[in-house]
Design a protein around this motif. Structure first.
Motif, PDB file in Angstrom:
ATOM      1  N   CYS A 517      -0.010  -5.453 -10.116  1.00 36.51           N
ATOM      2  CA  CYS A 517      -0.510  -4.901  -8.861  1.00 36.51           C
ATOM      3  C   CYS A 517      -0.107  -3.438  -8.709  1.00 36.51           C
ATOM      4  CB  CYS A 517       0.046  -5.708  -7.684  1.00 36.51           C
ATOM      5  SG  CYS A 517      -0.628  -5.269  -6.057  1.00 36.51           S
ATOM      6  N   ASP A 518      -0.914  -2.688  -7.983  1.00 34.43           N
ATOM      7  CA  ASP A 518      -0.532  -1.338  -7.575  1.00 34.43           C
ATOM      8  C   ASP A 518       0.658  -1.438  -6.621  1.00 34.43           C
ATOM      9  OD1 ASP A 518      -0.608   0.902  -5.502  1.00 34.43           O
ATOM     10  OD2 ASP A 518      -2.025   1.687  -6.970  1.00 34.43           O
ATOM     11  N   LEU A 519       1.707  -0.651  -6.874  1.00 36.43           N
ATOM     12  CA  LEU A 519       2.939  -0.761  -6.093  1.00 36.43           C
ATOM     13  C   LEU A 519       2.690  -0.576  -4.602  1.00 36.43           C
ATOM     14  CD1 LEU A 519       6.032  -0.948  -5.790  1.00 36.43           C
ATOM     15  CD2 LEU A 519       6.132   1.505  -6.266  1.00 36.43           C
ATOM     16  N   MET A 520       2.000   0.488  -4.221  1.00 40.40           N
ATOM     17  CA  MET A 520       1.816   0.762  -2.799  1.00 40.40           C
ATOM     18  C   MET A 520       0.810  -0.186  -2.158  1.00 40.40           C
ATOM     19  SD  MET A 520       4.100   2.791  -2.215  1.00 40.40           S
ATOM     20  CE  MET A 520       3.739   2.813  -0.459  1.00 40.40           C
ATOM     21  N   ASP A 521      -0.141  -0.720  -2.927  1.00 42.15           N
ATOM     22  CA  ASP A 521      -1.020  -1.753  -2.381  1.00 42.15           C
ATOM     23  C   ASP A 521      -0.208  -2.993  -2.039  1.00 42.15           C
ATOM     24  OD1 ASP A 521      -3.185  -0.100  -2.641  1.00 42.15           O
ATOM     25  OD2 ASP A 521      -3.969  -1.060  -4.448  1.00 42.15           O
ATOM     26  N   HIS A 522       0.759  -3.323  -2.892  1.00 40.98           N
ATOM     27  CA  HIS A 522       1.636  -4.457  -2.606  1.00 40.98           C
ATOM     28  C   HIS A 522       2.466  -4.206  -1.356  1.00 40.98           C
ATOM     29  CE1 HIS A 522       4.617  -7.530  -2.800  1.00 40.98           C
ATOM     30  NE2 HIS A 522       5.546  -6.788  -3.372  1.00 40.98           N
ATOM     31  N   VAL A 523       3.034  -3.015  -1.242  1.00 39.88           N
ATOM     32  CA  VAL A 523       3.875  -2.689  -0.089  1.00 39.88           C
ATOM     33  C   VAL A 523       3.059  -2.745   1.204  1.00 39.88           C
ATOM     34  CG1 VAL A 523       5.227  -0.866   1.023  1.00 39.88           C
ATOM     35  CG2 VAL A 523       5.519  -1.322  -1.417  1.00 39.88           C
ATOM     36  N   ARG A 524       1.894  -2.113   1.212  1.00 42.43           N
ATOM     37  CA  ARG A 524       1.092  -2.025   2.442  1.00 42.43           C
ATOM     38  C   ARG A 524       0.586  -3.390   2.902  1.00 42.43           C
ATOM     39  NH1 ARG A 524      -3.368  -0.092   2.448  1.00 42.43           N
ATOM     40  NH2 ARG A 524      -3.818  -0.110   0.216  1.00 42.43           N
ATOM     41  N   THR A 525       0.213  -4.256   1.962  1.00 41.85           N
ATOM     42  CA  THR A 525      -0.323  -5.556   2.361  1.00 41.85           C
ATOM     43  C   THR A 525       0.778  -6.554   2.702  1.00 41.85           C
ATOM     44  OG1 THR A 525      -0.463  -6.141   0.009  1.00 41.85           O
ATOM     45  CG2 THR A 525      -2.460  -5.297   1.067  1.00 41.85           C
ATOM     46  N   GLN A 526       1.980  -6.349   2.195  1.00 43.01           N
ATOM     47  CA  GLN A 526       3.074  -7.278   2.463  1.00 43.01           C
ATOM     48  C   GLN A 526       3.807  -6.971   3.760  1.00 43.01           C
ATOM     49  OE1 GLN A 526       6.469  -9.056  -0.296  1.00 43.01           O
ATOM     50  NE2 GLN A 526       6.859  -6.900   0.079  1.00 43.01           N
ATOM     51  N   ILE A 527       3.885  -5.709   4.130  1.00 44.29           N
ATOM     52  CA  ILE A 527       4.777  -5.311   5.217  1.00 44.29           C
ATOM     53  C   ILE A 527       4.341  -5.883   6.562  1.00 44.29           C
ATOM     54  CG2 ILE A 527       3.640  -3.147   5.886  1.00 44.29           C
ATOM     55  CD1 ILE A 527       6.492  -1.891   5.875  1.00 44.29           C
ATOM     56  N   GLY A 528       3.045  -6.152   6.750  1.00 43.07           N
ATOM     57  CA  GLY A 528       2.562  -6.689   8.020  1.00 43.07           C
ATOM     58  C   GLY A 528       3.090  -8.080   8.313  1.00 43.07           C
ATOM     59  N   PRO A 529       2.766  -9.091   7.484  1.00 42.97           N
ATOM     60  CA  PRO A 529       3.292 -10.434   7.746  1.00 42.97           C
ATOM     61  C   PRO A 529       4.813 -10.505   7.675  1.00 42.97           C
ATOM     62  CG  PRO A 529       2.106 -10.356   5.649  1.00 42.97           C
ATOM     63  CD  PRO A 529       1.813  -9.086   6.363  1.00 42.97           C
ATOM     64  N   ALA A 530       5.439  -9.701   6.806  1.00 42.13           N
ATOM     65  CA  ALA A 530       6.900  -9.712   6.726  1.00 42.13           C
ATOM     66  C   ALA A 530       7.523  -9.200   8.021  1.00 42.13           C
ATOM     67  CB  ALA A 530       7.364  -8.860   5.543  1.00 42.13           C
ATOM     68  N   THR A 531       6.935  -8.169   8.629  1.00 44.65           N
ATOM     69  CA  THR A 531       7.470  -7.628   9.880  1.00 44.65           C
ATOM     70  C   THR A 531       7.307  -8.615  11.026  1.00 44.65           C
ATOM     71  OG1 THR A 531       6.989  -5.368   9.150  1.00 44.65           O
ATOM     72  CG2 THR A 531       7.304  -5.711  11.509  1.00 44.65           C
TER      73      THR A 531
END
Length: 549
Positions: A517-531
């Motif tokens: 996966c693209d690193l920042m695509d992973h970060v951006r899509t994960q941070i919502g449900p994690a928050t």
């Protein structure tokens, strides 16, 4: 860069002497301890100052009037106040702005070097980092061993054979493919690098075949790595954490066994970890209501077009490793996938049982040798096998460089002392019901800025545990141990959230790398449900505090 240079030239660092209660039953602590009257740091502990008498840590023995004694460690740590977060803020901000992690992380490293007067960046920062055990370990494990195994699997067709077997026997579409990833994430509960690498590399061929976007897969892999290690604490985490939670005067934390028991009894309070694992399970069934626009688009794109990454993405894994190319006449066997995988799991768990922590390097090294040998024994030429090996090494170079830079910027952020500064500022007089959420927010921020949960544990727990225990006793709480457990859970869960969501975290990079996966695509899509999980966990800890009264 100019701001970092200006701050480094115009602002002198402050020193904070961190005081930590030590287990006096440990003979080594007693032997190293000196009387408090002979200590150079005793008078400076607990407050910030411009200078310290010595920069070397001390072990101090304090004799009590009743004939007993206490042992403390005093460690001088420097910080530049809120400017300590400048390198991490620059790196994270550039990651989001440019979506190109190498330049972003390099920018953060340069900012930290200028802040701390390390102007010879190559000699003072990069080369020493490569010479450390962790730096060399990244090159050996993730560049050579992991890249080699993935290259062999791509060349001999083992990964494709495994995907076809799973599709034929178990997987019936996207839901079951994601459930396989979730189940393996729970099964490999050692957490951290071992879990992310094993689950990601195992499931990716199956998930790719079922058009699971790499954003989905990396979220499942990342969110069932460290969170599950908290919930199933029969791993190295318990032994590491127990050494950080000794509290002077708390008899129920007197021995190593007592402290491990305290960790285990605090598991039901790990609200964030529970929600993180639950949310990934809901995602598997397409029942997670707050996916976020990025994840929804990733799911739509992969199902409708078959594109596993967004257009213009920079996957952490080379495209060559996402396909299989056996030489003519070579018949792939699924056992060439199962045997090395079994060796990785077996050696890691075996060394964890016998020696207390998994020997990941030996596990992957043995698996690579066996995979290479079996491939040759089944008839592949040496030239073809070596070609697969070298293709694997080339395929993970980009991810390994990003991972190494992430470790370096994390080390710089810790050395800048931002975590120490925050704990020094906020660990004062506050309402008791605010402390757990305050500890959660602080550790989230520290771990996000430094990219490490273990480093955040080491900074926060020695300060949080005595403060929480003193607060419980001063208020005469009916259940002080429960209050201490809530604060403890808030720290470890907040640290895991920050580590999981940080673009400079090794587990975030590895989750992206193992799933392609693209690193920042992973970060951006994960941070919502994690928050959202973190917010709900904070509400839960605040409500639970009143049960301790």
């Amino acid at each position: 860069m100019a701001l970092s240079l200006f701050v480094g030239q115009s602002i002198s660092p402050s020193w904070y002497v961190q005081k930590v209660s030590l287990d006096k039953a440990n003979e080594e602590n007693v032997q190293r301890a000196i009387p408090a009257d002979d200590s150079l740091l005793w008078a400076s502990q607990g407050s910030s100052s411009q200078t310290v008498p010595t920069e070397e840590p001390e072990w101090v023995r304090v004799d009590q009037e009743d004939g007993t004694f206490e042992i403390f460690s005093l460690t001088p740590r420097k910080h530049w106040g809120y400017w300590s977060f400048l390198p991490a803020v620059m790196a994270v901000a550039l990651c989001f702005v440019t979506r190109e992690p190498i330049t972003a992380l390099t920018g953060g490293i340069l900012a930290g070097a200028l802040l701390m007067h390390q102007y010879d960046v190559a000699g003072d920062v990069l080369i020493p980092a490569l010479a450390t055990r962790s730096g060399a370990g990244i090159l050996v494990l993730y560049l050579w061993f992991l890249g080699g195994i993935m290259g062999i699997w791509s060349r001999n067709g083992a990964a494709l054979a495994f995907a076809e077997l799973m599709t034929r026997r178990f997987v019936r579409g996207p839901v079951t493919a994601r459930l396989v990833a979730w189940f393996l994430g729970v099964l490999f509960f050692q957490g951290g690098t071992l879990s992310t690498v094993l689950v990601g590399t195992t499931v990716r061929p199956v998930a790719d075949k079922e058009k699971i976007s790499h954003e989905e897969l990396s979220y499942i892999v990342d969110s069932t790595a460290s969170p599950i290690a908290i919930l199933i604490p029969f791993n190295a985490w318990a032994f590491y954490l127990q050494g950080l939670i000794f509290v002077s005067g708390a008899g129920f934390l007197a021995t190593e066994t007592d402290r491990i028991r305290f960790f285990i009894t605090s598991v039901p309070l790990s609200f964030y970890a529970m929600l993180a694992v639950l949310f990934t399970l809901l995602l598997c069934f397409d029942k997670l209501p707050f996916l976020g626009a990025g994840m929804r688009e990733a799911i739509r794109r992969s199902r409708e077009t078959g594109q596993l990454d967004r257009p213009g993405a920079q996957p952490m894994l080379a495209r060559e490793l996402e396909t299989s190319d056996p030489p003519e006449g070579y018949r792939p066997s699924v056992w060439e996938f199962f045997v090395p995988l079994g060796l990785i799991v077996g050696v890691a768990l075996g060394t964890a049982f016998w020696f207390g922590s998994p020997d990941v390097h030996s596990a992957f090294g043995i698996a690579l040798l066996v995979a290479f040998g079996v491939t040759l024994a089944r008839g592949m030429s040496l030239e073809d096998a070596v070609g697969g090996l070298t293709n694997g090494l080339k395929g993970v170079v980009y991810g390994s460089v990003v991972l190494l830079l992430a470790v370096i910027i994390g080390s710089i952020s810790r050395n800048a002392g931002g975590g120490i500064y925050l704990m020094d500022v906020f660990a004062g007089e506050l309402p008791f019901w605010m402390l757990p959420v305050l500890f959660q927010v602080l550790t989230m921020f520290i771990a996000f800025s430094t990219g490490t949960s273990f480093g955040t544990f080491a900074v926060a727990l020695p300060l949080v545990m005595p403060l929480a225990w003193a607060t419980a006793l001063s208020l005469g709480m009916e259940h002080p141990v429960l209050y201490l457990s809530i604060c403890f859970a808030a720290v470890i869960n907040g640290s895991v959230y920050g580590d999981q969501c940080s673009p400079i975290s090794d587990t975030t990079v590895l989750s992206s790398m193992a799933t392609g996966c693209d690193l920042m695509d992973h970060v951006r899509t994960q941070i919502g449900p994690a928050t959202i999980a973190a917010v709900l966990a904070g509400i839960g800890w605040t409500a639970a505090v009143f049960l301790a009264l």
